[in-house]
Scaffold this motif. Sequence first.
Motif, PDB file in Angstrom:
ATOM      1  N   ALA A 239       0.901  -1.213   0.077  1.00 48.86           N
ATOM      2  CA  ALA A 239       0.015  -0.037   0.029  1.00 48.86           C
ATOM      3  C   ALA A 239       0.918   1.204  -0.108  1.00 48.86           C
ATOM      4  O   ALA A 239       0.417   2.256  -0.725  1.00 48.86           O
ATOM      5  CB  ALA A 239      -0.841   0.008   1.342  1.00 48.86           C
ATOM      6  N   ILE A 240       1.826   1.103   0.734  1.00 46.73           N
ATOM      7  CA  ILE A 240       2.802   2.261   0.784  1.00 46.73           C
ATOM      8  C   ILE A 240       3.374   2.677  -0.566  1.00 46.73           C
ATOM      9  O   ILE A 240       3.644   3.888  -0.959  1.00 46.73           O
ATOM     10  CB  ILE A 240       3.794   2.098   2.021  1.00 46.73           C
ATOM     11  CG1 ILE A 240       3.494   2.343   3.364  1.00 46.73           C
ATOM     12  CG2 ILE A 240       5.011   3.091   1.597  1.00 46.73           C
ATOM     13  CD1 ILE A 240       3.154   3.767   3.680  1.00 46.73           C
ATOM     14  N   ILE A 241       4.260   1.555  -1.095  1.00 46.65           N
ATOM     15  CA  ILE A 241       4.525   1.643  -2.591  1.00 46.65           C
ATOM     16  C   ILE A 241       3.601   2.231  -3.484  1.00 46.65           C
ATOM     17  O   ILE A 241       3.689   3.091  -4.337  1.00 46.65           O
ATOM     18  CB  ILE A 241       5.233   0.486  -3.063  1.00 46.65           C
ATOM     19  CG1 ILE A 241       6.341   0.078  -1.881  1.00 46.65           C
ATOM     20  CG2 ILE A 241       5.502   0.406  -4.586  1.00 46.65           C
ATOM     21  CD1 ILE A 241       6.780  -1.458  -2.335  1.00 46.65           C
ATOM     22  N   PHE A 242       2.181   1.724  -3.505  1.00 52.07           N
ATOM     23  CA  PHE A 242       1.345   2.024  -4.439  1.00 52.07           C
ATOM     24  C   PHE A 242       0.982   3.724  -4.327  1.00 52.07           C
ATOM     25  O   PHE A 242       0.891   4.535  -5.175  1.00 52.07           O
ATOM     26  CB  PHE A 242      -0.072   1.406  -3.882  1.00 52.07           C
ATOM     27  CG  PHE A 242      -1.195   2.065  -4.738  1.00 52.07           C
ATOM     28  CD1 PHE A 242      -1.462   2.030  -5.916  1.00 52.07           C
ATOM     29  CD2 PHE A 242      -2.264   2.678  -3.888  1.00 52.07           C
ATOM     30  CE1 PHE A 242      -2.390   2.597  -6.636  1.00 52.07           C
ATOM     31  CE2 PHE A 242      -3.328   3.329  -4.608  1.00 52.07           C
ATOM     32  CZ  PHE A 242      -3.524   3.298  -5.781  1.00 52.07           C
ATOM     33  N   LEU A 243       0.748   4.069  -2.855  1.00 52.13           N
ATOM     34  CA  LEU A 243       0.569   5.684  -2.567  1.00 52.13           C
ATOM     35  C   LEU A 243       1.990   6.710  -2.993  1.00 52.13           C
ATOM     36  O   LEU A 243       1.669   7.593  -3.222  1.00 52.13           O
ATOM     37  CB  LEU A 243       0.360   5.732  -1.047  1.00 52.13           C
ATOM     38  CG  LEU A 243      -0.896   5.218  -0.999  1.00 52.13           C
ATOM     39  CD1 LEU A 243      -1.154   5.169   0.806  1.00 52.13           C
ATOM     40  CD2 LEU A 243      -2.206   5.920  -1.571  1.00 52.13           C
TER      41      LEU A 243
END
Length: 265
Positions: A239-243
Amino acid sequence: MNVKKLFDLSNKVVVITGGAGLLGSQYAEGLTQAGANVIIADTNFEACKKIAKKLDQIYDKNSMPIKLDITNKKSIDGMVNKILKKYSKIDVLINNAAIQGNPKLRTTSFEEFPESEWGKALDVNLTGMFLCCQKIGKVMVKQKKGVIINVSSTYGIVAPDQRIYGKSGQNAAAFYSATKSGVLNFTRYLASYWNGKGIRVNTLSPGGVEKGQEKEFVKKYSAKTMLGRMARKDEYVGAIIFLASDASSYMTGSNLIVDGGWTAW
């Protein structure tokens, strides 16, 4: 469309506050694998140095450990100056630092909870985030681009179920819900304020992570999630990489909830 390129963070400069913590260290490793130069910022400088050394050895990157007190403007200024001197830019800020309070006070009732602890939590969980966004936001405005990820919690969306803490007497403090809820609308405000400036601001709201809690607590918590378990410490990295990446290029002012279904029923 190039999917690999969407998630690629090669040579991006990413600041993680609370970078030496359980989740912060996971974010640091995941972002490093995605190609980023990670700034691991925390009050625990020794832990920052160990994490940075490990990441650089494994992934042949150029991470930077920094001692940071997000409640202190001079500390934030010093961090930003060091980063700009080394990298000349800041691409992503992850406001991950937060406190859950003194463990010795977790059994204290709301009626008797000390105002000093409430104030301390506001200083870190909200004011510290405000100061980091203010300082690094100036850099991003000049760059005409940047990404900010503010970390909230499921307890910023719904009230904690005090029943799952059982006979331990432990409970989720009121300040945690209040500050994490505040993060959500602070994110929306910044996304709106920096509209048209090339800066995207979003929130990540994670659920609970299993980390050696009492078996009864884990059982009760797990029963309240649709997936029937607490999160593993590495399950928020995606999720962090996506954001942080271009994969979320059309997303701002939003809240990404990753909680095993806790808040969905």
